[in-house]
Design an enzyme around this catalytic site. Structure first.
Site, mmCIF file in Angstrom:
data_model
loop_
_atom_site.group_PDB
_atom_site.id
_atom_site.type_symbol
_atom_site.label_atom_id
_atom_site.label_comp_id
_atom_site.label_asym_id
_atom_site.label_seq_id
_atom_site.Cartn_x
_atom_site.Cartn_y
_atom_site.Cartn_z
ATOM 1 N N CYS A 1 6.044 -0.468 7.383
ATOM 2 C CA CYS A 1 5.719 0.802 6.730
ATOM 3 C C CYS A 1 6.902 1.233 5.871
ATOM 4 C CB CYS A 1 5.430 1.865 7.801
ATOM 5 S SG CYS A 1 4.969 3.467 7.100
ATOM 6 N N LEU A 2 6.607 1.630 4.630
ATOM 7 C CA LEU A 2 7.683 2.071 3.735
ATOM 8 C C LEU A 2 8.336 3.350 4.250
ATOM 9 C CD1 LEU A 2 5.926 1.359 0.303
ATOM 10 C CD2 LEU A 2 7.604 -0.072 1.501
ATOM 11 N N HIS B 1 -2.277 7.233 7.687
ATOM 12 C CA HIS B 1 -1.326 8.148 7.033
ATOM 13 C C HIS B 1 -2.033 9.431 6.592
ATOM 14 C CE1 HIS B 1 2.506 6.094 6.839
ATOM 15 N NE2 HIS B 1 2.007 5.024 6.253
ATOM 16 N N HIS C 1 -4.235 1.184 8.004
ATOM 17 C CA HIS C 1 -2.885 1.761 8.108
ATOM 18 C C HIS C 1 -2.753 2.977 7.177
ATOM 19 C CE1 HIS C 1 1.687 1.154 8.220
ATOM 20 N NE2 HIS C 1 1.539 1.913 7.157
ATOM 21 N N GLU C 2 -3.240 2.829 5.925
ATOM 22 C CA GLU C 2 -3.092 3.918 4.947
ATOM 23 C C GLU C 2 -3.979 5.108 5.305
ATOM 24 O OE1 GLU C 2 -0.645 3.552 3.164
ATOM 25 O OE2 GLU C 2 -0.407 1.387 3.193
ATOM 26 N N GLN D 1 2.701 9.936 2.064
ATOM 27 C CA GLN D 1 4.078 9.407 2.102
ATOM 28 C C GLN D 1 4.949 9.939 0.965
ATOM 29 O OE1 GLN D 1 2.358 5.264 2.553
ATOM 30 N NE2 GLN D 1 4.257 5.009 3.672
ATOM 31 N N GLY E 1 0.835 -1.201 0.000
ATOM 32 C CA GLY E 1 0.000 0.000 0.000
ATOM 33 C C GLY E 1 0.864 1.243 0.000
HETATM 34 O O1 K1U Z 1 1.950 2.363 4.082
HETATM 35 C C1 K1U Z 1 2.983 1.779 3.834
HETATM 36 O O2 K1U Z 1 4.047 2.242 4.194
HETATM 37 C C2 K1U Z 1 2.961 0.469 3.084
HETATM 38 C C3 K1U Z 1 2.958 -0.732 4.018
HETATM 39 C C4 K1U Z 1 1.552 -1.231 4.181
HETATM 40 C C5 K1U Z 1 1.296 -2.189 5.295
HETATM 41 C C6 K1U Z 1 2.017 -3.364 5.446
HETATM 42 C C7 K1U Z 1 1.731 -4.231 6.471
HETATM 43 C C8 K1U Z 1 0.724 -3.954 7.350
HETATM 44 C C9 K1U Z 1 0.025 -2.782 7.213
HETATM 45 C C10 K1U Z 1 0.306 -1.914 6.185
HETATM 46 C C11 K1U Z 1 3.853 -1.801 3.404
HETATM 47 O O3 K1U Z 1 3.649 -2.226 2.332
HETATM 48 S S1 K1U Z 1 5.157 -2.362 4.359
HETATM 49 C C12 K1U Z 1 5.989 -3.587 3.412
HETATM 50 C C13 K1U Z 1 5.260 -4.847 3.145
HETATM 51 O O4 K1U Z 1 5.127 -5.168 2.010
HETATM 52 C C14 K1U Z 1 4.669 -5.721 4.183
HETATM 53 C C15 K1U Z 1 5.071 -5.731 5.501
HETATM 54 C C16 K1U Z 1 4.490 -6.569 6.440
HETATM 55 C C17 K1U Z 1 3.475 -7.426 6.053
HETATM 56 C C18 K1U Z 1 3.061 -7.444 4.736
HETATM 57 C C19 K1U Z 1 3.668 -6.608 3.809
HETATM 58 ZN ZN ZN Z 2 2.897 3.184 6.187
#
Ligand code: K1U
Ligand code: ZN
Length: 174
Positions: free
Chosen positions: A92-93, A138, A134-135, A51, A46
């Site tokens: 989170c990225l 943000h 989560h998004e 971001q 996401g």
């Molecule tokens: O918002 C962001 O920074 C993106 C984030 C989204 C997210 C991942 C996991 C849980 C809630 C929200 C990411 O994509 S982090 C990287 C990722 O691909 C990931 C990390 C943990 C679990 C699954 C995916």
């Molecule tokens: Zn995030």
């Protein structure tokens, strides 16, 4: 298409509250394409416009295994949330390398415009439910580490600041 730079915690711009998208026009469609390119390049599931330092209510998500089911949420609103909650590991990225548990509603129904400006309600469960919550945080200027204890949050802040100083020094040397 373009890869966009992602703000990293504790950048204060991550705490900006996003404003509604006024029109799903060519500018927004280009932004959506660039956000998907950036999200896929970073292996994220996401990305919120906040971001990439754009403070409008726009989110892109793809939680599919094949990375071939892109979903766009413009001006998203949670219209129903399950009373049941669950603690899930999140990343989170904007906080690279940090993962921790956050309590979220298990299921939510989200009303939003799609990439063509059509309104619909999406019934979200599993990873999609976690990711959209989560998004949407943000978009309200909230980063997931703010759910953690002040001790953990301060440790993460210090670690991120150290990494950023190291990256700046490396950049200056190159
Ligand atoms: O918002 C962001 O920074 C993106 C984030 C989204 C997210 C991942 C996991 C849980 C809630 C929200 C990411 O994509 S982090 C990287 C990722 O691909 C990931 C990390 C943990 C679990 C699954 C995916
Ligand atoms: Zn995030």
């Amino acid at each position: 298409m373009a890869l966009l730079p992602i703000l990293t915690y504790p950048d204060p711009r991550l705490h900006t509250v996003a404003q509604p998208v006024q029109a799903v026009d060519a500018r927004i469609k280009q932004l959506i394409a660039d956000m998907f390119e950036t999200m896929y390049d970073m292996n994220g599931i996401g990305l919120a416009a906040t971001q990439i330092n754009v403070h409008e209510r726009l989110v892109v998500i793809d939680v599919s295994e094949g990375r071939d089911q892109p979903q766009v949420f413009i001006n998203p609103e949670i219209v129903w949330a399950s009373p049941e909650t669950k603690i899930n590991e999140e990343g989170c990225l904007s906080v690279p390398g940090i993962y921790d548990g956050v309590e979220r509603h298990e299921r939510v129904h989200v009303r939003a415009l799609d990439g063509e400006g059509q309104s619909r309600v999406v019934e979200c469960e599993g990873l999609l439910s976690i990711c959209i919550q989560h998004e949407m945080d943000h978009l309200m200027g909230k980063v997931f580490v703010e759910y953690l204890s002040p001790l953990k949050r301060n440790r993460i802040k210090t670690k991120m600041q150290k990494l950023q100083r190291e990256n700046q020094r490396e950049g200056a040397r190159a």
